[in-house]
Write a protein that holds these residues in place. Structure first.
Motif, mmCIF file in Angstrom:
data_model
loop_
_atom_site.group_PDB
_atom_site.id
_atom_site.type_symbol
_atom_site.label_atom_id
_atom_site.label_comp_id
_atom_site.label_asym_id
_atom_site.label_seq_id
_atom_site.Cartn_x
_atom_site.Cartn_y
_atom_site.Cartn_z
ATOM 1 N N PHE A 117 -1.059 -10.581 8.017
ATOM 2 C CA PHE A 117 -0.280 -9.535 7.361
ATOM 3 C C PHE A 117 -1.063 -8.237 7.408
ATOM 4 C CE2 PHE A 117 0.776 -7.136 3.482
ATOM 5 C CZ PHE A 117 2.135 -6.960 3.700
ATOM 6 N N ASP A 118 -0.442 -7.142 7.826
ATOM 7 C CA ASP A 118 -1.076 -5.827 7.847
ATOM 8 C C ASP A 118 -0.700 -5.072 6.582
ATOM 9 O OD1 ASP A 118 -2.230 -6.219 10.357
ATOM 10 O OD2 ASP A 118 -0.428 -5.534 11.395
ATOM 11 N N LEU A 119 -1.665 -4.884 5.708
ATOM 12 C CA LEU A 119 -1.446 -4.137 4.465
ATOM 13 C C LEU A 119 -1.657 -2.659 4.751
ATOM 14 C CD1 LEU A 119 -0.988 -4.046 1.389
ATOM 15 C CD2 LEU A 119 -3.450 -4.380 1.130
ATOM 16 N N ASP A 120 -0.610 -1.863 4.644
ATOM 17 C CA ASP A 120 -0.689 -0.423 4.906
ATOM 18 C C ASP A 120 -1.139 0.286 3.627
ATOM 19 O OD1 ASP A 120 -0.503 2.134 5.823
ATOM 20 O OD2 ASP A 120 1.675 2.104 6.131
ATOM 21 N N THR A 121 -2.410 0.650 3.579
ATOM 22 C CA THR A 121 -2.943 1.294 2.372
ATOM 23 C C THR A 121 -2.539 2.755 2.271
ATOM 24 O OG1 THR A 121 -5.027 1.857 3.454
ATOM 25 C CG2 THR A 121 -4.917 -0.271 2.316
ATOM 26 N N LYS A 122 -1.953 3.314 3.325
ATOM 27 C CA LYS A 122 -1.506 4.710 3.264
ATOM 28 C C LYS A 122 -0.368 4.886 2.265
ATOM 29 C CE LYS A 122 -2.747 5.340 8.024
ATOM 30 N NZ LYS A 122 -2.179 5.058 9.321
ATOM 31 N N VAL A 170 -8.900 2.004 -2.548
ATOM 32 C CA VAL A 170 -8.313 2.738 -1.433
ATOM 33 C C VAL A 170 -8.938 4.132 -1.389
ATOM 34 C CG1 VAL A 170 -6.178 3.755 -0.533
ATOM 35 C CG2 VAL A 170 -6.137 1.475 -1.526
ATOM 36 N N ALA A 171 -9.353 4.551 -0.201
ATOM 37 C CA ALA A 171 -9.935 5.880 -0.018
ATOM 38 C C ALA A 171 -9.380 6.478 1.266
ATOM 39 C CB ALA A 171 -11.453 5.805 0.023
ATOM 40 N N ASN A 172 -8.078 6.737 1.291
ATOM 41 C CA ASN A 172 -7.438 7.316 2.468
ATOM 42 C C ASN A 172 -7.557 8.830 2.507
ATOM 43 O OD1 ASN A 172 -6.482 4.931 3.624
ATOM 44 N ND2 ASN A 172 -4.727 4.888 2.268
ATOM 45 N N GLY A 173 -7.700 9.448 1.358
ATOM 46 C CA GLY A 173 -7.758 10.900 1.287
ATOM 47 C C GLY A 173 -9.068 11.437 1.817
ATOM 48 N N PRO A 174 -9.214 12.735 1.798
ATOM 49 C CA PRO A 174 -10.469 13.327 2.275
ATOM 50 C C PRO A 174 -11.656 12.869 1.424
ATOM 51 C CG PRO A 174 -8.817 15.022 1.816
ATOM 52 C CD PRO A 174 -8.261 13.732 1.359
ATOM 53 N N SER A 175 -12.769 12.630 2.087
ATOM 54 C CA SER A 175 -13.994 12.291 1.363
ATOM 55 C C SER A 175 -14.539 13.545 0.709
ATOM 56 C CB SER A 175 -15.032 11.721 2.320
ATOM 57 O OG SER A 175 -14.592 10.501 2.844
ATOM 58 N N ILE A 176 -15.074 13.393 -0.472
ATOM 59 C CA ILE A 176 -15.640 14.528 -1.200
ATOM 60 C C ILE A 176 -17.109 14.245 -1.454
ATOM 61 C CG2 ILE A 176 -15.557 15.871 -3.330
ATOM 62 C CD1 ILE A 176 -12.580 15.042 -3.540
ATOM 63 N N ALA A 201 -1.882 5.003 -3.592
ATOM 64 C CA ALA A 201 -2.690 6.137 -4.050
ATOM 65 C C ALA A 201 -4.166 5.776 -3.945
ATOM 66 C CB ALA A 201 -2.329 6.475 -5.492
ATOM 67 N N ASP A 202 -5.007 6.775 -3.698
ATOM 68 C CA ASP A 202 -6.447 6.530 -3.690
ATOM 69 C C ASP A 202 -6.879 6.032 -5.058
ATOM 70 O OD1 ASP A 202 -6.495 7.390 -1.112
ATOM 71 O OD2 ASP A 202 -7.803 9.108 -1.443
ATOM 72 N N GLY A 203 -7.815 5.116 -5.047
ATOM 73 C CA GLY A 203 -8.337 4.567 -6.301
ATOM 74 C C GLY A 203 -8.363 3.048 -6.273
ATOM 75 N N ASP A 204 -8.595 2.473 -7.439
ATOM 76 C CA ASP A 204 -8.730 1.019 -7.569
ATOM 77 C C ASP A 204 -7.362 0.354 -7.620
ATOM 78 O OD1 ASP A 204 -11.478 1.265 -7.627
ATOM 79 O OD2 ASP A 204 -11.553 1.430 -9.804
ATOM 80 N N HIS A 205 -7.275 -0.783 -6.950
ATOM 81 C CA HIS A 205 -6.031 -1.551 -6.902
ATOM 82 C C HIS A 205 -6.351 -3.035 -6.997
ATOM 83 C CE1 HIS A 205 -3.356 1.780 -5.899
ATOM 84 N NE2 HIS A 205 -4.346 2.238 -5.131
ATOM 85 N N PHE A 238 1.488 -9.333 -4.251
ATOM 86 C CA PHE A 238 1.792 -8.335 -5.273
ATOM 87 C C PHE A 238 0.672 -7.300 -5.290
ATOM 88 C CE2 PHE A 238 3.691 -12.294 -6.618
ATOM 89 C CZ PHE A 238 4.945 -11.933 -7.081
ATOM 90 N N ILE A 239 1.019 -6.038 -5.497
ATOM 91 C CA ILE A 239 0.025 -4.971 -5.649
ATOM 92 C C ILE A 239 0.058 -4.496 -7.093
ATOM 93 C CG2 ILE A 239 -0.607 -2.602 -4.992
ATOM 94 C CD1 ILE A 239 -1.217 -4.518 -2.784
ATOM 95 N N ASP A 240 -1.125 -4.429 -7.686
ATOM 96 C CA ASP A 240 -1.309 -4.004 -9.077
ATOM 97 C C ASP A 240 -0.419 -4.853 -9.998
ATOM 98 O OD1 ASP A 240 -3.193 -2.167 -8.168
ATOM 99 O OD2 ASP A 240 -1.683 -0.617 -7.865
ATOM 100 N N ASN A 241 0.307 -4.240 -10.899
ATOM 101 C CA ASN A 241 1.119 -4.996 -11.847
ATOM 102 C C ASN A 241 2.605 -4.977 -11.505
ATOM 103 O OD1 ASN A 241 -1.069 -5.750 -13.504
ATOM 104 N ND2 ASN A 241 -1.074 -3.730 -14.437
ATOM 105 N N ASP A 242 2.929 -4.701 -10.257
ATOM 106 C CA ASP A 242 4.334 -4.662 -9.837
ATOM 107 C C ASP A 242 4.921 -6.079 -9.901
ATOM 108 O OD1 ASP A 242 6.808 -4.093 -8.758
ATOM 109 O OD2 ASP A 242 6.015 -3.244 -6.892
ATOM 110 N N PRO A 243 6.030 -6.264 -10.618
ATOM 111 C CA PRO A 243 6.608 -7.608 -10.724
ATOM 112 C C PRO A 243 7.308 -8.061 -9.435
ATOM 113 C CG PRO A 243 7.966 -6.027 -11.906
ATOM 114 C CD PRO A 243 6.748 -5.289 -11.441
ATOM 115 N N HIS A 244 7.594 -7.131 -8.523
ATOM 116 C CA HIS A 244 8.257 -7.472 -7.267
ATOM 117 C C HIS A 244 7.217 -7.577 -6.157
ATOM 118 C CE1 HIS A 244 12.009 -6.674 -9.312
ATOM 119 N NE2 HIS A 244 11.555 -5.477 -9.666
ATOM 120 N N PRO A 245 7.236 -8.666 -5.398
ATOM 121 C CA PRO A 245 6.244 -8.806 -4.321
ATOM 122 C C PRO A 245 6.507 -7.815 -3.190
ATOM 123 C CG PRO A 245 7.831 -10.602 -4.245
ATOM 124 C CD PRO A 245 8.139 -9.809 -5.487
ATOM 125 N N ILE A 246 5.404 -7.389 -2.549
ATOM 126 C CA ILE A 246 5.546 -6.517 -1.383
ATOM 127 C C ILE A 246 5.866 -7.336 -0.136
ATOM 128 C CG2 ILE A 246 4.080 -4.691 -2.292
ATOM 129 C CD1 ILE A 246 1.870 -5.761 -0.372
#
Length: 135
Positions: A28-33, A62-68, A36-40, A11-19
């Protein structure tokens, strides 16, 4: 499901349905793309063949976006007046190639380097004056 293997639900975050629902052992390959960027939070619920359950949670960012990068202002700084900020954003590219353009943020020279340069220059001038006076 075979009788001698456990099953895991991801499960990711509070989603009641499993991924994913998987039989163990599994890679298992977790595709973080897709996140959303941020804490999970990744929650893994396991169910043994005898029906017992176990839960494990893992916090990740997750930090997939451009680094700032920013220079001139830090988190929780107390400021006054006008600030000169140097801001750079750059992408990491993909896993197969590295983007060099824009990936380095130019930085100002720290004040302590200037102090060392001034002290060294002062010592060099003093040394030249005193060594010229000795001859």
């Amino acid at each position: 499901m075979t009788k001698d293997s456990s099953k895991v639900f991801l499960f990711i975050d509070n989603d009641p349905h499993p991924i994913a629902e998987l039989e163990t052992p599994i890679v298992f390959d977790l595709d973080t793309k897709k996140l959303a960027d941020g804490d999970h939070l990744l929650k893994i619920v396991s169910r043994s063949p005898s029906g017992k359950e176990g839960i494990r949670t893992i916090n990740f960012t997750v930090a997939n976006g451009p680094s700032i990068r920013i220079e001139g202002l830090k988190n929780k700084d107390v400021v006054d007046g006008t600030l000169s900020l140097m801001i750079n954003a750059y992408d990491k590219g993909n896993q197969k190639s590295f983007l060099i353009t824009g990936s380095e943020t130019p930085q100002t020279i720290p004040f302590w380097i200037w102090i060392i340069v001034i002290i060294f220059a002062g010592w060099a001038v003093y040394y030249e004056i005193t060594s010229a006076a000795v001859q």
